[in-house]
Enzyme design. Sequence first.
Site, PDB file in Angstrom:
ATOM      1  N   MET A 313     -17.681  17.039  29.653  1.00  0.00           N
ATOM      2  CA  MET A 313     -18.738  17.958  30.084  1.00  0.00           C
ATOM      3  C   MET A 313     -18.157  19.081  30.935  1.00  0.00           C
ATOM      4  O   MET A 313     -18.511  20.255  30.776  1.00  0.00           O
ATOM      5  CB  MET A 313     -19.798  17.203  30.881  1.00  0.00           C
ATOM      6  CG  MET A 313     -20.703  16.316  30.074  1.00  0.00           C
ATOM      7  SD  MET A 313     -21.963  15.538  31.112  1.00  0.00           S
ATOM      8  CE  MET A 313     -22.898  16.969  31.663  1.00  0.00           C
ATOM      9  N   GLN A 316     -16.374  21.678  28.836  1.00  0.00           N
ATOM     10  CA  GLN A 316     -17.335  22.556  28.172  1.00  0.00           C
ATOM     11  C   GLN A 316     -17.931  23.565  29.157  1.00  0.00           C
ATOM     12  O   GLN A 316     -18.160  24.724  28.821  1.00  0.00           O
ATOM     13  CB  GLN A 316     -18.454  21.725  27.532  1.00  0.00           C
ATOM     14  CG  GLN A 316     -19.623  22.519  26.966  1.00  0.00           C
ATOM     15  CD  GLN A 316     -19.225  23.436  25.826  1.00  0.00           C
ATOM     16  OE1 GLN A 316     -18.252  23.176  25.125  1.00  0.00           O
ATOM     17  NE2 GLN A 316     -19.963  24.523  25.634  1.00  0.00           N
ATOM     18  N   GLU A 317     -18.160  23.109  30.383  1.00  0.00           N
ATOM     19  CA  GLU A 317     -18.764  23.981  31.394  1.00  0.00           C
ATOM     20  C   GLU A 317     -17.788  25.046  31.901  1.00  0.00           C
ATOM     21  O   GLU A 317     -18.136  26.226  32.000  1.00  0.00           O
ATOM     22  CB  GLU A 317     -19.261  23.138  32.577  1.00  0.00           C
ATOM     23  CG  GLU A 317     -20.456  22.249  32.278  1.00  0.00           C
ATOM     24  CD  GLU A 317     -21.748  23.041  32.157  1.00  0.00           C
ATOM     25  OE1 GLU A 317     -21.734  24.260  32.423  1.00  0.00           O
ATOM     26  OE2 GLU A 317     -22.771  22.442  31.784  1.00  0.00           O
ATOM     27  N   SER A 318     -16.582  24.629  32.244  1.00  0.00           N
ATOM     28  CA  SER A 318     -15.696  25.540  32.987  1.00  0.00           C
ATOM     29  C   SER A 318     -14.264  25.600  32.477  1.00  0.00           C
ATOM     30  O   SER A 318     -13.450  26.323  33.054  1.00  0.00           O
ATOM     31  CB  SER A 318     -15.642  25.090  34.453  1.00  0.00           C
ATOM     32  OG  SER A 318     -15.035  23.801  34.547  1.00  0.00           O
ATOM     33  N   TYR A 443     -23.606  22.996  22.645  1.00  0.00           N
ATOM     34  CA  TYR A 443     -23.093  22.437  23.899  1.00  0.00           C
ATOM     35  C   TYR A 443     -22.847  20.938  23.749  1.00  0.00           C
ATOM     36  O   TYR A 443     -21.763  20.426  24.065  1.00  0.00           O
ATOM     37  CB  TYR A 443     -24.112  22.719  24.999  1.00  0.00           C
ATOM     38  CG  TYR A 443     -23.840  22.125  26.354  1.00  0.00           C
ATOM     39  CD1 TYR A 443     -23.052  22.781  27.284  1.00  0.00           C
ATOM     40  CD2 TYR A 443     -24.418  20.909  26.726  1.00  0.00           C
ATOM     41  CE1 TYR A 443     -22.821  22.246  28.545  1.00  0.00           C
ATOM     42  CE2 TYR A 443     -24.196  20.363  27.980  1.00  0.00           C
ATOM     43  CZ  TYR A 443     -23.400  21.032  28.886  1.00  0.00           C
ATOM     44  OH  TYR A 443     -23.184  20.492  30.139  1.00  0.00           O
TER      45      TYR A 443
END
Length: 463
Positions: A313, A316-318, A443
């Site tokens: 996660m 994917q976010e940063s 996402y």
Amino acid sequence: MQSQDYKKRLKLQIIIILSIAVMSCGVPNVPTALSSLLERESIRVGTVYGAGTFYNGAEGPQGFEYELLAGFADYLGVTLDLYPFYSYEVMLEQLEEGNLDIVATGDAVTPALKRRFAYGPAYQRVEQELVFQAGATRPRDLAELDSPIIAVAGSSQAHLLSNLFKRLSEEEDEAVQTQLITTEDSDSEELLQQVANGDIAYTVADSNRLALQRRRYPNLAVARTLNENMPMAWALPLQQDDSVKAALIEYFGTVHQSGWFTVLEDKYFGHIRQFDYVDSRAFNYAAESTLTQYKSLFQKYAGDLDWRLLAAMSYQESHWNSDAISRTGVRGLMMLTLATASDWNVDDRTDPEQSIRGGSRYFASLLNRIPARISEPDRTWMAMASYNIGMGHLEDARILTEQQGGNPDLWVDVKRRLPQLRQKKYYRTTRYGYARGDEALQYVENIRRYYDSLVWLDEQGKI
């Protein structure tokens, strides 16, 4: 996966099938292949190890073929006796000699194999791809290859290539330049790894196996498709009666109708159909380098979650950049908004420990808000979607799913409606209105791919 709920409804149907078969039989007391295995109370199945077939994972036996087989055994009310083989030929000989009831390897049906065995219904269709290492010269034609093609002895790929080479030799004035070499020392996944490493030049793999392996080895490239739309089915002894085949037809018809097959297919293949070479290379590099800085923090704050899922996660976010900031102002490894950071006592969103702690606790709270009746892994995927677009928009998608005849408790159904949240004719009827649901879908699917890769890298001792 909600397989148990479906199986409970399926188990009694075989009794009806057998009753009809007995009543319609003109010769009483003659045992059929199906009645024999029911009396034995077990079904003997030959298979091969593989990510898409069968393997022993952290939570026990896993694999697409394994779950289908376990479902069929449960459907019949018998025990599944599964025998992994290292040789296709030995396994197929055991089927011919009556020591196995079924062979299920996730392989396509070729004309040569169809002359030798009977088959159940086709449950998937695949392409057969000629695979080479990205960066090498892409071969223009099969007849012009300058190195051998390596295939597993006895496999569908070996049969397909043998037939292709024979046909080419008959059609061409000159002899084919390359040759087929078969081996029992490596399985199809190992051959793909050898192509990726440059140890061999070419192999052939079906589109399912290739999709599973390209996340691990992004430099696997397709030179050309050798055969399209080949059926996958389970092999049966050629000379036996059709009773087991009839039961397979009923079983696959029922699991398709119930939706369980679609759920299972999504679990293993739904998130890997699309492949991005650059993204896969970048992720694998980051996993083996950058992730080491934060691994202990993901493990510390994962709680009941798998730390590798939390790490996926975060990527994917940063992209594991603690200073990351989006155009909307979310920041840090877990890309927290100011409001979310405040709710979870995060004072500095760029502080890795605070961000991971806050993000994991926020995600755990979203999981707890998903209705308890929704089983895993659907709960996780839905909570993940809500992390991206909010719980309200997720509920809108679930309501649309139910209105359109889908199951709002199944991720495979809900994810099809997420893109509708940005279409006016749909979002105008929802409570929370417009949302970029297609981005939420991408996402979740990206995280699923990253997670699969992290699990594999972890098992290989690379992270």
